[in-house]
Write an enzyme that holds these catalytic residues in place. Structure first.
Site, PDB file in Angstrom:
ATOM      1  N   PRO A   1       3.471   9.761   1.973  1.00 52.18           N
ATOM      2  CA  PRO A   1       4.712   9.656   2.866  1.00 52.18           C
ATOM      3  C   PRO A   1       5.133   7.931   2.940  1.00 52.18           C
ATOM      4  O   PRO A   1       4.126   7.449   3.418  1.00 52.18           O
ATOM      5  CB  PRO A   1       4.381  10.225   4.242  1.00 52.18           C
ATOM      6  CG  PRO A   1       3.149  10.956   3.917  1.00 52.18           C
ATOM      7  CD  PRO A   1       2.424  10.262   2.805  1.00 52.18           C
ATOM      8  N   GLU A   2       6.563   7.645   2.771  1.00 53.99           N
ATOM      9  CA  GLU A   2       6.872   6.368   3.199  1.00 53.99           C
ATOM     10  C   GLU A   2       7.805   6.347   4.514  1.00 53.99           C
ATOM     11  O   GLU A   2       7.984   7.128   5.045  1.00 53.99           O
ATOM     12  CB  GLU A   2       7.800   5.829   1.731  1.00 53.99           C
ATOM     13  CG  GLU A   2       6.770   6.066   0.618  1.00 53.99           C
ATOM     14  CD  GLU A   2       7.425   5.256  -0.540  1.00 53.99           C
ATOM     15  OE1 GLU A   2       8.484   4.583  -0.456  1.00 53.99           O
ATOM     16  OE2 GLU A   2       7.179   5.892  -1.873  1.00 53.99           O
TER      17      GLU A   2
END
Ligand code: ZN
Length: 275
Positions: free
Chosen positions: A2-3
């Site tokens: 996840p960014e």
């Protein structure tokens, strides 16, 4: 992993449900989470009766502040998930922590199959000093002169590595760096300090528009990512280069997307559209 857009989506979902709630209990379900706590970590029992004051994102990290000066510092890393679910939903061996609240029919679970993530119980001032030591500015808050300055300051780095370096700019990872560079028309192996003014402007605009659009579409679900309600994101449908090696470019329709290892990571780009 996840960014920024995925973490922002998780945080905004939790914020509306949890801010102002009082904690009933925090329980670790695996020894692994206890082993990973820093030496200065607080006992989870301390969180009982504390109120969630604020939940926010910094880079790819999630921060909770509670009454009494306690905090939580969470990083989802590769496969971490932080979501609300009914207490009767069965637990599996990958669920490492659960937090329950007064007057809320859901509990907060931290699940992480590959166990690279962390969930640290620390005092808030310690969290803030750790985070500020490790992370550069937020890309969505950065103004253009500051952006130019950072490119020059770390000008010897390849632009792909520059975008990925959390100490330079916080929150961008492998997916969004490739998508930003494609939309800017810049090859990922160009030195950061050698971009023209026109390219710098394109990069700056693409960075903001890609991240904002991805937040609007609630992130990209590639492997395990789900938001705080356990739902997948939609931005993967907008990916133009990421994970498209060997397929025709969606913009020029003639070149084939290539994959090359740059700054230690697989980078996808169009050899025709990116110079
Ligand atoms: Zn192309």
């Amino acid at each position: 992993m996840p960014e920024l857009p995925e973490v922002e989506t998780v945080v905004s979902g939790l914020r509306s449900r949890l801010e102002g709630r009082r904690v009933r209990d925090l329980v670790f379900l695996s020894a692994h989470l206890e082993r990973k706590q820093p030496a200065s970590a607080l006992n989870p029992v301390i969180y009982r009766g504390k109120t969630v004051q604020k939940i926010w994102r910094r880079g790819k990290m999630i921060i909770f502040s509670f009454s009494g000066g306690c905090g939580l510092l969470i990083h989802l890393k590769m496969t971490g998930q932080l979501y609300l679910c009914p207490p009767e939903q069965p637990l599996d061996k990958h669920t490492h922590a659960r937090m329950t609240f007064y007057g809320l029919g859901s509990e907060l679970r931290f699940r992480d199959v590959r166990k690279f993530g962390f969930y640290n119980c620390l005092r808030l001032p310690e969290i803030m000093s750790r985070v500020e030591a490790e992370l550069g500015p937020e890309p969505l808050e950065l103004d253009f002169p500051e952006f130019q300055h950072l490119l020059q300051k770390h000008g010897g780095k390849k632009i792909k590595g520059w975008l990925l370096d959390q100490k330079i700019i916080a929150g961008i990872g492998n997916i969004y760096s490739d998508e930003i560079l494609f939309r800017s028309g810049i090859r990922p192996d160009r030195p950061a300090g050698r971009l023209s003014l026109v390219e710098t402007r394109k990069l700056y605009r693409a960075m903001k528009s890609v991240l904002n659009k991805a937040i609007e579409l609630r992130g990209s679900s590639i492997s395990d990512y789900v938001d705080s309600a356990g739902e997948k994101g939609q931005f993967q449908q907008k990916h133009l280069v990421y994970d498209r090696e060997g397929q025709p470019c969606r913009r020029c329709r003639q070149a084939i997307i290539e994959r090359k290892k740059i700054a230690g990571r697989s980078s996808f780009f169009c050899p025709y559209c990116q110079k």
